[in-house]
Enzyme design. Structure first.
Site, PDB file in Angstrom:
ATOM      1  N   GLY A   1      10.501 -23.957  37.359  1.00  0.00           N
ATOM      2  CA  GLY A   1      10.676 -24.853  36.226  1.00  0.00           C
ATOM      3  C   GLY A   1      11.304 -26.170  36.641  1.00  0.00           C
ATOM      4  O   GLY A   1      11.108 -26.668  37.755  1.00  0.00           O
ATOM      5  N   SER A   2      12.102 -26.731  35.759  1.00  0.00           N
ATOM      6  CA  SER A   2      12.660 -28.074  35.991  1.00  0.00           C
ATOM      7  C   SER A   2      13.714 -28.128  37.083  1.00  0.00           C
ATOM      8  O   SER A   2      14.146 -29.226  37.459  1.00  0.00           O
ATOM      9  CB  SER A   2      13.238 -28.617  34.683  1.00  0.00           C
ATOM     10  OG  SER A   2      12.207 -28.845  33.738  1.00  0.00           O
ATOM     11  N   THR A   3      14.155 -26.976  37.605  1.00  0.00           N
ATOM     12  CA  THR A   3      15.077 -27.025  38.751  1.00  0.00           C
ATOM     13  C   THR A   3      14.376 -27.604  39.982  1.00  0.00           C
ATOM     14  O   THR A   3      15.036 -27.994  40.938  1.00  0.00           O
ATOM     15  CB  THR A   3      15.612 -25.619  39.090  1.00  0.00           C
ATOM     16  OG1 THR A   3      14.531 -24.770  39.485  1.00  0.00           O
ATOM     17  CG2 THR A   3      16.320 -25.003  37.886  1.00  0.00           C
TER      18      THR A   3
END
Length: 649
Positions: free
Chosen positions: A326-328
Site C-alpha cells: 500500500g502507501s508505505t
C-alpha cells in the site's frame, strides 16, 4: 679335515652357552604363561564366566542436554524442565493386567492410549522398559511411589523435556521441538546416532530448527555388557554427553510480550528493528500458540483447530506473510524520483480525485481530491494521484531498483523456518512470468504499493530502518552463542543524497505530527519520543465502476476476509532514530485508524522500556489508553537466571 683338541673344546663351550640361554628363555616364557593363565583362570574367572554365556560389549548412546535460549536481557525463552513419567518392565510382574488396573486407580490414564501401551509391552522383550504415562504431577508420582509394593514392574522416573516459559509470545521466533519424525534422517541427511534414541527431540521450527546443530550438543556413550538375549548385565564405563550451546537472541522479552498483547484479537504481524544495529527486537505474529503443545503427543482436535482457524495462528505473518504494501511504498517512489532528478521539493501536482491513463481511470483514496500538492504534502496526506503522476516520470525500473536498495524483495538469512523474498516487479519479470509486456497502468499500481508488489512486515521494517539511518542495515536475530558475541560488519552507507533522505523523513514526520497527516491522531505529546511514520491501506478486492458511482462500501460493512489490510511503518525518536516498526493487520481496514495506533504504542513501549504513560498521548485519548493498558494481557517478565546451572532442570 680332523679338528684339533682346542677346536673341539671351543665348540663345546659355545654350545653350552647357547643351551643356557635357550633354557633361560624357556623357563622365563613358561613363568609368564603360567602367570597369565592364573590371572585369566582365577582373577578374571567371573568375568569370563559371563562372557562364556555369549556376553558381548555394547555401545549405548547418551543424549546431550539441549542448549538454552535467552532473550537479549537474559530472560529464558527455551529451557529444559524435569518431567515425571512411569515405565513398565514386564519381566518383573506375573500378571500385567492386574498391575495396570491397580495403576489406573492411582493415576488417571487414557484408556485408549493404555491399550496401545499394553500391546507395546507384549511386543518388546520382557526386560525392555515401556513408557506408560508421561508428564505426571508430583502428587501422582508420590502416590505411585507410596504404592510401589503393590505395583511390581512399575518404575517412576525423572526425565527432561523442552519448556517454553514465555508461552505463546515466542512461538514464531523460537519455534518448538518434537520427537524425531520418521523421515527426518532421509529429508535432512542427518546421520547423528543420537537420533536413534527413543523419544529424542529435535527442532522443527524457527530458531529451534535453524540452529539445531548448535543447540543439540554432542552425544555421549556408555559401554555396557549384555548377554546373548540383549539384557544389560552391567555398565563398564561412560563418556558423558556434551550439552548444546546456549543462544542469546536479539529480541526483548518485555517488548515482545507487549506487542503480542497489543495485537490480541487481530490477525497481524509486527517487526521492530534497532536502527543502529539492525538487531530484531521484536518479531510477532498474531494470533500465536503455545509451542509446548508440540513437545508431547498432540491431539487431532487441537491441531485441526489451529489449521482451520481463519486467523492462521501457525503462519508466521511477520517474516513469511506477503502483502501489498500500500502507501508505505510511497517513500520508495519519492526517493527514486528525488535521486533521479525527476522532481524537486517545490514541484507540485494537482489532484482532482483521479486521473485517466489510456482507457482506464485511476482513483485517489480521497474522492474529491487533494488539490495542488508538493512532495511533502503528497507524502503526509498520502495523495495517490501525486504518485500516479510521479511514477510515470520515474518508471518501474527506477522504482524497483530503489525498492531493492531499501531492502524489499530480499530474503534475509535468519534462523527462521520461512523468510519470504517478496516481489519487486520489473518489465522483464512480467515478460517471463506472464508472457506479457509491462504497461503504464502496472507502474501506477506499483507506485501506491498495489498490483504485483508484495512485501513482508520484516522487509518493510528494514526499509524504514534504512530510511531512518541512511545505512544498509541487515536484520539479525542472534546476539551471542555460548557467551561469544556474534560478529557483524558495520552497515555501509546507502549512498543516497542526505538532503533527499531528510526530505522524505520530514514527510514522514508530517504524517504523524501535522494536522493534515494521515496518522495525526497517533501523534506523541513529547518531543523526546516523537515518531515519524507512514500509513498504508492495501486492497484485497476490486472496486467496480458502479461501486465508485454509488460510493465505495465501507470496510465495516464487508465480510472480514474482503476488508482492506491496514499498515503502518514508523521510526522513533525522530531526531535520533533508534527503533523502526512495521505493522500489518490483516483485513483490519484503514491503516490510519487501526495500524497506526498500534505502531505508535509499540514505538513508545520500545523507547520508554515499560507500558507507556498516558501523559505521552493526546489529552482526549488518555482515558481510553489507560483502560486499554489495564486490560492488556501483559505478562510479568520472569527474573533473569543467575547463572547457567540454576536455569537448567
Amino acid at each position: 679335515m680332523k679338528r684339533t683338541q682346542k677346536e673341539i673344546e671351543d665348540s663345546a663351550r659355545i654350545i653350552g652357552r647357547r643351551s643356557v640361554i635357550v633354557g633361560g628363555l624357556f623357563v622365563g616364557t613358561s613363568a609368564v604363561l603360567a602367570g597369565r593363565m592364573r590371572y585369566l583362570q582365577v582373577e578374571r574367572a567371573e568375568d569370563f564366566r559371563l562372557l562364556a554365556e555369549d556376553n558381548r560389549i555394547s555401545i549405548r548412546v547418551l543424549p546431550p542436554e539441549r542448549g538454552l535460549i535467552f532473550d537479549r536481557t537474559g530472560v529464558l525463552l527455551a529451557g529444559n524442565e524435569p518431567i515425571y513419567r512411569i515405565t513398565f518392565v514386564r519381566e518383573d510382574v506375573d500378571d500385567v493386567d492386574i498391575v495396570l488396573e491397580r495403576l489406573s486407580q492411582i493415576v488417571t490414564l487414557d484408556m485408549q492410549a493404555l491399550e496401545r501401551t499394553r500391546a507395546e509391552i507384549f511386543a518388546v522383550r520382557p526386560w525392555v522398559p515401556v513408557t506408560i504415562a508421561d508428564r505426571l504431577s508430583w502428587e501422582e508420582m508420590s502416590s505411585v511411589a507410596v504404592n510401589a509394593p503393590a505395583l511390581p514392574g512399575v518404575n517412576p522416573e525423572v526425565g527432561l523435556s523442552r519448556a517454553y516459559p514465555m508461552g505463546a509470545d515466542f512461538a514464531h521466533v523460537v519455534g518448538y521441538v518434537r520427537n524425531v519424525p520418521e523421515n527426518y534422517r532421509e529429508s535432512t541427511g542427518d546421520s547423528d546416532p543420537v537420533l536413534s534414541i527413543p523419544d529424542f527431540q529435535v527442532g522443527l521450527l524457527n530458531v529451534e530448527e535453524g540452529l539445531e546443530e548448535t543447540l543439540r550438543g554432542s552425544a555421549g556413550t556408555k559401554r555396557v555388557e549384555v548377554n546373548a538375549n540383549g539384557r544389560v548385565m552391567r555398565e563398564l564405563d561412560r563418556d558423558p554427553a556434551i550439552a548444546g550451546g546456549d543462544l542469546q537472541l536479539t529480541v526483548d522479552a518485555g517488548l515482545q510480550n507487549y506487542v503480542e498483547a497489543r495485537l490480541a484479537g487481530e490477525s497481524a504481524g509486527v517487526v521492530v528493528i534497532d536502527c543502529q544495529s539492525g538487531e530484531i527486537q521484536a518479531l510477532a505474529s498474531a494470533p500465536s500458540y503455545d509451542p509446548s503443545i508440540f513437545t508431547r503427543p498432540l491431539s487431532s482436535v487441537i491441531y485441526n483447530g489451529l489449521l482451520t482457524d481463519p486467523y492462521r495462528p501457525l503462519a508466521n505473518k511477520a517474516s513469511q506473510g506477503l502483502y501489498p504494501p500500500g502507501s508505505t511504498y510511497k517513500m520508495i517512489v519519492a526517493l527514486a524520483a528525488l535521486e533521479g532528478g525527476f522532481i524537486t521539493p517545490e514541484d507540485t501536482v494537482r489532484c482532482s480525485g483521479s486521473i485517466e491513463v489510456g482507457n482506464r481511470r485511476f482513483h485517489c483514496w480521497r474522492r474529491g481530491g487533494h488539490g495542488r500538492m508538493n512532495l511533502l504534502e503528497g507524502l503526509s496526506q498520502s495523495c495517490d494521484v501525486f504518485y500516479y503522476e510521479l511514477a510515470q516520470s520515474v518508471g518501474i525500473e527506477n522504482i524497483s531498483a530503489m525498492a531493492l536498495r531499501l531492502g524489499c524483495g530480499v530474503s534475509y538469512e535468519l534462523p527462521l523456518s520461512s523468510v519470504a523474498q517478496g516481489l519487486v516487479p520489473t518489465m522483464e519479470w512480467k515478460r517471463q512470468r506472464y508472457g506479457e509486456d509491462w504497461v503504464v497502468g502496472d507502474t501506477l499500481n506499483a507506485s501506491i504499493g498495489q498490483g504485483f508488489v508484495l512485501s513482508s512486515p520484516l522487509q518493510l521494517a528494514v526499509m524504514t530502518a534504512r530510511i531512518a539511518s541512511g545505512r544498509a542495515l541487515v536484520p539479525s536475530l542472534v546476539l551471542s552463542v555460548d557467551g561469544v558475541r556474534a560478529q557483524r560488519d558495520e552497515a555501509p552507507d546507502l549512498g543516497l543524497d542526505p538532503e533527499n533522505l531528510a526530505l522524505v523523513r520530514q514527510g514522514m514526520w508530517r504524517v504523524t505530527n501535522n494536522s493534515r497527516g494521515t496518522a495525526y491522531r497517533s501523534r506523541v505529546m513529547s518531543e523526546e519520543f516523537t515518531i515519524a511514520g507512514k500509513t498504508g491501506t492495501s486492497q484485497v478486492r476490486n472496486i467496480s465502476p458502479a461501486e465508485r458511482v454509488t460510493g465505495v462500501i465501507r470496510n465495516a460493512d464487508l465480510p472480514w476476509e474482503r476488508r482492506d489490510h491496514a499498515l503502518f511503518v514508523g521510526f522513533a525518536p525522530f531526531d535520533n532514530p533508534r527503533y523502526a516498526v512495521s505493522v500489518i493487520v490483516e483485513h483490519g481496514g484503514g491503516g490510519s485508524a487501526v495500524a497506526a495506533p498500534i505502531g505508535r504504542d509499540i514505538l513508545l513501549r520500545a523507547q520508554v522500556g515499560d507500558v507507556p504513560p498516558s501523559e505521552l498521548y493526546p489529552v482526549s485519548q488518555r482515558r481510553g489508553i489507560e483502560e486499554m493498558h489495564r486490560n492488556l494481557p501483559i505478562r510479568e517478565t520472569p527474573p533473569v537466571p543467575s547463572g547457567r546451572e540454576p536455569s537448567r532442570a
